[in-house]
Design an enzyme around this catalytic site. Structure first.
Site, PDB file in Angstrom:
ATOM      1  N   SER A 189      31.804  47.231  17.067  1.00 29.99           N
ATOM      2  CA  SER A 189      31.428  46.057  16.290  1.00 29.99           C
ATOM      3  C   SER A 189      32.709  45.374  15.849  1.00 29.99           C
ATOM      4  CB  SER A 189      30.622  46.489  15.051  1.00 29.99           C
ATOM      5  OG  SER A 189      30.475  45.430  14.126  1.00 29.99           O
ATOM      6  N   TYR A 243      28.730  52.076   7.761  1.00 30.75           N
ATOM      7  CA  TYR A 243      28.752  51.377   9.052  1.00 30.75           C
ATOM      8  C   TYR A 243      30.187  51.098   9.494  1.00 30.75           C
ATOM      9  CZ  TYR A 243      27.257  47.994  12.622  1.00 30.75           C
ATOM     10  OH  TYR A 243      27.036  47.336  13.804  1.00 30.75           O
TER      11      TYR A 243
END
Length: 257
Positions: free
Chosen positions: A139, A152
């Site tokens: 990401s 995350y």
């Protein structure tokens, strides 16, 4: 070298980014193993439809990737893994002091530890076949941080680091390991959030997308699942044989800032 006849396992692939990558792989002649934690008629029908559309073998294998044993079992059940795409992931947003410990553990297990377990199971198969590709879907948050996303961000940074280790351990073999780092991608989940965002901020659709959802994405355009599928397919090609241990950002310039 043709990719036809090779088998790709794509975790978390019954929707969104994972499904986009699986579609690109099937269109490119690869046999595909779809995966998620559910086990419904729709999951298996999705595999059957994809196989029929592209004339390749597509199977759906259920596995709860919060379990390392199940993650390894997914690869073992597939029986062959030339290309491994670690895509499965979940999210939770909260300040560090209020972040539920159970949510932290689940995010680390699914977003990071599962990729370790699947990779460990897949590498012997790749070595036996004399070729392999490990593609980890990280990401922009694998390269940058945002508030309230501690688990995350930690997991995605960890994925980038693990990618580099796998690349070094396979550097003298015809196996590569790379991470794709998407920014905001127009998936069904994101699409479903747009009406609520419009309502919350009192904005029309285009303004809500540009000023809220894509605030940190300089292009002010979503990446698409097709674009991510094409990027993954490129990493499997001979043209990418010397690309290993790195990240490829598909983020509209987010990490250029």
């Amino acid at each position: 070298m043709t990719l036809q006849g090779k088998t790709a396992i794509v975790t978390g692939s019954n929707s969104g980014i994972g499904l986009g990558i699986a579609r690109s792989f099937a269109a490119g002649g690869l046999n595909v193993v779809l995966n998620s934690y559910s086990d419904t008629e729709e999951d298996h029908a999705l595999a059957a439809d994809l196989a029929k559309e592209h004339g390749v073998e597509v199977r759906y294998i259920q596995a709860d990737l919060s379990s390392g044993e199940a993650a390894r079992g997914l690869v073992e059940s597939a029986g062959r893994c030339d290309i491994l795409v670690n895509n499965a992931g979940i999210q939770h947003v909260a300040p560090v002091e209020n972040f539920p410990a159970g949510k932290w553990d689940a995010i680390i297990a699914i977003n990071l530890s599962s990729a370790f377990h699947t990779t460990a199971a897949a590498l012997p198969m790749m070595r036996a076949a004399g070729w392999g590709r490990v593609i980890n879907i990280a990401s922009a948050h694998g390269l940058r941080a945002s508030p309230y996303k501690s688990a995350y961000v930690a997991a995605k940074h960890g994925i980038v680091g693990m990618t580099k280790v796998v690349a070094l351990e396979t550097a003298e073999e015809p196996i590569t390991a790379n991470a794709i780092c998407p920014g905001y991608v127009l998936t069904p989940l994101v699409e479903s959030q747009i009406p609520d965002t419009m309502k919350e901020y009192g904005m029309d659709r285009d303004t809500a997308i540009r000023e809220v959802l894509l605030k940190r994405q300089p292009s002010k355009e979503f990446a698409t699942t097709d674009q991510l599928g094409g990027t993954a397919l490129f990493l499997c090609s001979d043209h990418a044989a010397q690309i290993t241990g790195t990240t490829i950002s598909v983020d509209g310039g987010w990490t250029a800032v």
